[in-house]
Structures are given as C-alpha cells and as structure tokens.
Design a protein around this motif. Sequence first.
Motif, PDB file in Angstrom:
ATOM      1  N   THR A   6       0.670  -0.969  -0.097  1.00 55.80           N
ATOM      2  CA  THR A   6       0.433   0.056  -0.087  1.00 55.80           C
ATOM      3  C   THR A   6       0.612   1.684   0.170  1.00 55.80           C
ATOM      4  OG1 THR A   6      -1.837  -1.009   0.585  1.00 55.80           O
ATOM      5  CG2 THR A   6      -1.893   1.070   0.831  1.00 55.80           C
ATOM      6  N   ALA A   7       1.721   1.305   0.590  1.00 51.39           N
ATOM      7  CA  ALA A   7       2.741   2.372   0.436  1.00 51.39           C
ATOM      8  C   ALA A   7       3.623   2.899  -0.292  1.00 51.39           C
ATOM      9  CB  ALA A   7       4.017   2.160   1.816  1.00 51.39           C
ATOM     10  N   GLU A   8       4.302   1.293  -1.394  1.00 53.47           N
ATOM     11  CA  GLU A   8       4.691   1.600  -2.674  1.00 53.47           C
ATOM     12  C   GLU A   8       3.499   1.952  -3.415  1.00 53.47           C
ATOM     13  OE1 GLU A   8       6.329  -2.509  -2.878  1.00 53.47           O
ATOM     14  OE2 GLU A   8       7.811  -2.204  -1.540  1.00 53.47           O
ATOM     15  N   PHE A   9       2.091   1.607  -3.242  1.00 52.64           N
ATOM     16  CA  PHE A   9       1.345   2.164  -3.830  1.00 52.64           C
ATOM     17  C   PHE A   9       0.943   2.934  -4.194  1.00 52.64           C
ATOM     18  CE2 PHE A   9      -3.202   1.530  -5.454  1.00 52.64           C
ATOM     19  CZ  PHE A   9      -3.005   1.652  -7.037  1.00 52.64           C
ATOM     20  N   LEU A  10       0.516   3.889  -2.935  1.00 45.42           N
ATOM     21  CA  LEU A  10       0.868   5.285  -3.006  1.00 45.42           C
ATOM     22  C   LEU A  10       2.103   6.773  -3.455  1.00 45.42           C
ATOM     23  CD1 LEU A  10      -0.904   5.629   0.784  1.00 45.42           C
ATOM     24  CD2 LEU A  10      -1.868   5.794  -1.291  1.00 45.42           C
ATOM     25  N   GLN A  11       2.794   5.867  -3.712  1.00 45.05           N
ATOM     26  CA  GLN A  11       4.148   6.784  -4.785  1.00 45.05           C
ATOM     27  C   GLN A  11       3.776   7.334  -5.691  1.00 45.05           C
ATOM     28  OE1 GLN A  11       5.831   8.226  -1.788  1.00 45.05           O
ATOM     29  NE2 GLN A  11       4.741   7.339  -0.314  1.00 45.05           N
ATOM     30  N   LYS A  12       2.475   6.052  -6.790  1.00 47.38           N
ATOM     31  CA  LYS A  12       3.081   6.134  -8.126  1.00 47.38           C
ATOM     32  C   LYS A  12       1.799   7.011  -8.430  1.00 47.38           C
ATOM     33  CE  LYS A  12       3.891   1.257  -8.125  1.00 47.38           C
ATOM     34  NZ  LYS A  12       3.736   0.230  -8.583  1.00 47.38           N
ATOM     35  N   GLY A  13       2.399   8.115  -9.438  1.00 49.10           N
ATOM     36  CA  GLY A  13       1.568   8.951 -10.551  1.00 49.10           C
ATOM     37  C   GLY A  13       0.464   9.536  -9.803  1.00 49.10           C
ATOM     38  N   ARG A  14      -0.759  10.028 -10.158  1.00 43.38           N
ATOM     39  CA  ARG A  14      -1.764  10.572  -9.746  1.00 43.38           C
ATOM     40  C   ARG A  14      -2.333  10.395  -8.530  1.00 43.38           C
ATOM     41  NH1 ARG A  14      -6.599  11.018 -12.905  1.00 43.38           N
ATOM     42  NH2 ARG A  14      -6.520   9.131 -13.468  1.00 43.38           N
ATOM     43  N   ILE A  15      -1.367   8.546  -8.039  1.00 48.63           N
ATOM     44  CA  ILE A  15      -2.112   8.364  -6.493  1.00 48.63           C
ATOM     45  C   ILE A  15      -1.081   9.071  -4.958  1.00 48.63           C
ATOM     46  CG2 ILE A  15      -2.641   6.440  -5.039  1.00 48.63           C
ATOM     47  CD1 ILE A  15      -2.641   4.936  -7.480  1.00 48.63           C
ATOM     48  N   ARG A  16       0.116   9.542  -6.071  1.00 47.14           N
ATOM     49  CA  ARG A  16       0.423  10.489  -4.708  1.00 47.14           C
ATOM     50  C   ARG A  16      -0.358  11.440  -4.237  1.00 47.14           C
ATOM     51  NH1 ARG A  16       5.409  11.391  -8.384  1.00 47.14           N
ATOM     52  NH2 ARG A  16       4.377  11.992  -9.538  1.00 47.14           N
ATOM     53  N   PHE A  17      -1.672  11.996  -4.696  1.00 39.94           N
ATOM     54  CA  PHE A  17      -2.550  12.865  -4.016  1.00 39.94           C
ATOM     55  C   PHE A  17      -2.541  12.650  -2.751  1.00 39.94           C
ATOM     56  CE2 PHE A  17      -6.770  13.782  -2.497  1.00 39.94           C
ATOM     57  CZ  PHE A  17      -7.053  14.906  -2.936  1.00 39.94           C
ATOM     58  N   TYR A  18      -2.728  11.023  -2.725  1.00 36.89           N
ATOM     59  CA  TYR A  18      -4.168  11.097  -1.400  1.00 36.89           C
ATOM     60  C   TYR A  18      -2.174  10.384  -0.630  1.00 36.89           C
ATOM     61  CZ  TYR A  18      -7.422   9.244  -4.315  1.00 36.89           C
ATOM     62  OH  TYR A  18      -8.631   9.380  -5.182  1.00 36.89           O
ATOM     63  N   ASN A  19      -0.814  10.709  -1.247  1.00 29.21           N
ATOM     64  CA  ASN A  19      -0.013  10.217  -0.038  1.00 29.21           C
ATOM     65  C   ASN A  19      -0.249  11.723   0.666  1.00 29.21           C
ATOM     66  OD1 ASN A  19       2.695   9.077   0.802  1.00 29.21           O
ATOM     67  ND2 ASN A  19       3.151  11.111  -0.505  1.00 29.21           N
ATOM     68  N   ARG A  20      -0.468  12.709  -0.174  1.00 31.84           N
ATOM     69  CA  ARG A  20       0.136  13.550   0.103  1.00 31.84           C
ATOM     70  C   ARG A  20      -1.282  14.520   1.037  1.00 31.84           C
ATOM     71  NH1 ARG A  20       1.688  15.256  -5.354  1.00 31.84           N
ATOM     72  NH2 ARG A  20      -0.814  15.738  -5.549  1.00 31.84           N
ATOM     73  N   TYR A  21      -2.589  14.050   0.751  1.00 33.05           N
ATOM     74  CA  TYR A  21      -2.949  14.283   1.534  1.00 33.05           C
ATOM     75  C   TYR A  21      -2.790  13.577   3.167  1.00 33.05           C
ATOM     76  CZ  TYR A  21      -8.588  13.293   3.556  1.00 33.05           C
ATOM     77  OH  TYR A  21      -9.006  13.986   4.413  1.00 33.05           O
ATOM     78  N   PHE A  22      -2.476  12.530   2.876  1.00 32.19           N
ATOM     79  CA  PHE A  22      -1.977  11.245   4.484  1.00 32.19           C
ATOM     80  C   PHE A  22      -1.726  12.454   5.153  1.00 32.19           C
ATOM     81  CE2 PHE A  22      -4.264   7.719   1.917  1.00 32.19           C
ATOM     82  CZ  PHE A  22      -5.658   8.061   3.581  1.00 32.19           C
ATOM     83  N   LEU A  23      -0.153  12.642   4.828  1.00 31.80           N
ATOM     84  CA  LEU A  23       0.755  13.429   4.922  1.00 31.80           C
ATOM     85  C   LEU A  23       0.616  14.246   6.484  1.00 31.80           C
ATOM     86  CD1 LEU A  23       3.688  13.291   3.123  1.00 31.80           C
ATOM     87  CD2 LEU A  23       3.679  12.489   5.468  1.00 31.80           C
ATOM     88  N   LYS A  24      -0.233  15.175   5.062  1.00 38.17           N
ATOM     89  CA  LYS A  24      -1.150  16.850   5.871  1.00 38.17           C
ATOM     90  C   LYS A  24      -1.610  16.669   6.686  1.00 38.17           C
ATOM     91  CE  LYS A  24      -3.303  20.927   4.813  1.00 38.17           C
ATOM     92  NZ  LYS A  24      -4.199  21.737   4.090  1.00 38.17           N
ATOM     93  N   ASN A  25      -3.074  15.726   6.896  1.00 28.11           N
ATOM     94  CA  ASN A  25      -3.589  15.581   8.596  1.00 28.11           C
ATOM     95  C   ASN A  25      -2.701  14.700   9.525  1.00 28.11           C
ATOM     96  OD1 ASN A  25      -5.726  16.407   6.695  1.00 28.11           O
ATOM     97  ND2 ASN A  25      -6.557  14.503   6.408  1.00 28.11           N
ATOM     98  N   MET A  26      -1.618  13.935   9.090  1.00 23.46           N
ATOM     99  CA  MET A  26      -0.471  12.959  10.442  1.00 23.46           C
ATOM    100  C   MET A  26       0.013  13.795  10.323  1.00 23.46           C
ATOM    101  SD  MET A  26      -0.127   9.595   8.805  1.00 23.46           S
ATOM    102  CE  MET A  26       0.523  10.084   7.054  1.00 23.46           C
ATOM    103  N   LYS A  27       0.452  15.159  10.410  1.00 23.85           N
ATOM    104  CA  LYS A  27       2.078  15.767  10.562  1.00 23.85           C
ATOM    105  C   LYS A  27       0.822  16.910  11.766  1.00 23.85           C
ATOM    106  CE  LYS A  27       5.090  15.764   6.430  1.00 23.85           C
ATOM    107  NZ  LYS A  27       5.506  16.790   5.506  1.00 23.85           N
ATOM    108  N   GLN A  28      -0.285  17.305  11.216  1.00 21.22           N
ATOM    109  CA  GLN A  28      -1.068  18.517  11.908  1.00 21.22           C
ATOM    110  C   GLN A  28      -1.946  17.705  13.423  1.00 21.22           C
ATOM    111  OE1 GLN A  28      -4.755  19.779   9.606  1.00 21.22           O
ATOM    112  NE2 GLN A  28      -6.196  20.604  11.561  1.00 21.22           N
ATOM    113  N   SER A  29      -1.560  16.210  13.372  1.00 18.78           N
ATOM    114  CA  SER A  29      -2.312  15.108  14.276  1.00 18.78           C
ATOM    115  C   SER A  29      -1.430  15.492  15.416  1.00 18.78           C
ATOM    116  CB  SER A  29      -2.781  13.968  13.608  1.00 18.78           C
ATOM    117  OG  SER A  29      -2.331  13.634  13.588  1.00 18.78           O
ATOM    118  N   VAL A  30      -0.168  15.262  14.790  1.00 15.23           N
ATOM    119  CA  VAL A  30       1.236  15.142  15.914  1.00 15.23           C
ATOM    120  C   VAL A  30       1.203  16.551  16.260  1.00 15.23           C
ATOM    121  CG1 VAL A  30       1.795  12.434  14.804  1.00 15.23           C
ATOM    122  CG2 VAL A  30       2.766  14.996  14.140  1.00 15.23           C
TER     123      VAL A  30
END
Length: 320
Positions: free
Chosen positions: A173-197
């Motif tokens: 799943t982590a590798e999948f999220l680094q591909k193409g347009r899907i990286r949008f979700y990687n950025r979305y999750f990162l933004k939320n996780m950084k905010q939460s910590v």
Amino acid sequence: MSCEFQPPWWSRGGHQQTIWAPFFARSGKVPLRREIWTTPDHDQVAVDWIDAPPQAPVVILFHGLGSSSRGHYALALASALRHRGWGGCFINFRGCGGIDNRLPRSYHAGDSSEIAWMLEKVAELLPDRNRYAVGVSLGGNALLKYLGEQGANAEPILSKAAGVCAPIDLVATAEFLQKGRIRFYNRYFLKNMKQSVRRFQRHYPELADWPQVFSAKNLYDFDEHFTAPVHGFAGAQSFWEEGSSAPLLRHITVPTLLLNSADDPIVPIASVRKAMLSAAITPCVTPHGGHVGFMSGPFPGRLDWLPHTLLDYFDGRNNA
C-alpha cells in the motif's frame, strides 16, 4: 446479501467515488451517546453508542486513518442500524473523535492489541448480545490482524466480522501511494498526520525527531521518524511488515467478510487478491466503489449500499 455494487453513471471512477462520498453524498443523522473509556494503560478514548433494545445485535465499528465515529461511512452505518433496530458501538482510536489522549502514543494500522481490549470490554458490557465488528481501512487491517492472531479464541468475542477496503499489505500500500496521480493521497494523509501529531510535539518535545517528522515527504519518512519509534518498531519497514494482516488471514476462524473494490486508488487490489484466505473468510471484490466510497443513486449520491451489505452479511441473508 449481495456483492454486486452498481455505481451511478455520473460517478463510476475510483477517484471520484473516494473523494466525493465523504463530502457530498447523503447520509442519515442519528444521535450518538458518548462515553469515555479508560484504557488498560490509563489513557482515554471516546466511544459513541447507538442505543437499541436490550437483546438487539450490536455492531462495533473501528474507523480509518484520520477519521472518527462521524466519518461518512459511520453516519451511513448508524442510520442503517437505527432502521433495523440494532445497536452500535463506534470506537474512536486514541486522539480521535474530538478528544486528545493523555499518553505519548497514537494509533496505527497494526494495533491489534488495542482492538483486543476494546472488543473484550464490549463483550463484558453486552455479554448476551450478538456482537459483530467492522473495521474500515486502517481499522480494517487492525481488526483482521487481531482475528488472525486470536484464531478460535476470538469466537466467543465476535459472531462475525468485516474488513472494508483494508490495506492488508502495508508495504504494498505504501509503495502504491507513491505512484502517479495516486501521490495526491500520499500528500493528503501526510498533511493530516503531521497536523495530528503537533500536540505531541508541544507536550513531549523529546518524543521524536520533530524536524524529520515535519519534513517528511512520504509515508515512509513519517513512519520512520514517528509511527515506528513511538510505538516500539525498529523502523518503517519493520512496522509495515509486522503490522500487516495479510500473513495472518489464513488463521481467521470467525466468519469474516473481506470487502474491497478493484478501483480502490489507495489499496492495491493485487495485494488483496494474492492473499491466502481461510475458509472462514468470504471475499467480495466489486469492480467499482473506490476507497470506502460505494456511492450509488441519483446525484448527489447515497451511501446506503455499504451498510446494508454489511448488515445483510451479519444477518445471514444469502451469500456474497
């Protein structure tokens, strides 16, 4: 139950199903009764109940990353439960549901020990009712991992279970999220996780290498510098490998629905299809649906297919 999902003509793609459903699709409004539970290590979590008659079945919900008991799928499930006269126990992981937890730890996809005590507590509170559990996305992997670890020992706790769009292979799943347009979700999750910590940064400045955490460019960096060290893993790779439920699915004995969509833009369906499943697992892969979207009907869409599919499975109506 039926495993056939038909998306509306105006929303057939996995990305649109995933993005549109949480913000615009219709779901019911059901009052929730809140309790605060003390964890075995003296932390706190918020639990929201849908009350029902004393002998009615109860569905226990474990939410996904960055969500809560008021996520779009949770509200839709609450409405379906109220319609059937069933109870609901929607458990918020630590730091979710509008309350902060007290200890320097969060929640994660492999936290099966957290699932264990929560389910045991529900069983103690409601010993004479049929208990069903649903884990969505991150919560789905954690629930499936618990079921695989416990094997037959989970049977007195749960009558049936379901994992919805669960990332059963965290590495894939982590590798999948680094591909193409899907990286949008990687950025979305990162933004939320950084905010939460950030609250941990304020209260526990020595807990993590915060410059590394907040400069993370992908899930590996974040898990390497926060999730893994804070929760006792050697690193991100170890966390993903040890936290994945896929190797344990063959040990599950509680009847379990494994529900995924082929066009999920977050969970690679190939990682689900190659998993070795026990005879207790009923797989259901729909061609469409996105990541916990499953939105149907006329514009702007309804969210009733998923909860009705889950409840029909629990109720023993037909087969997938």
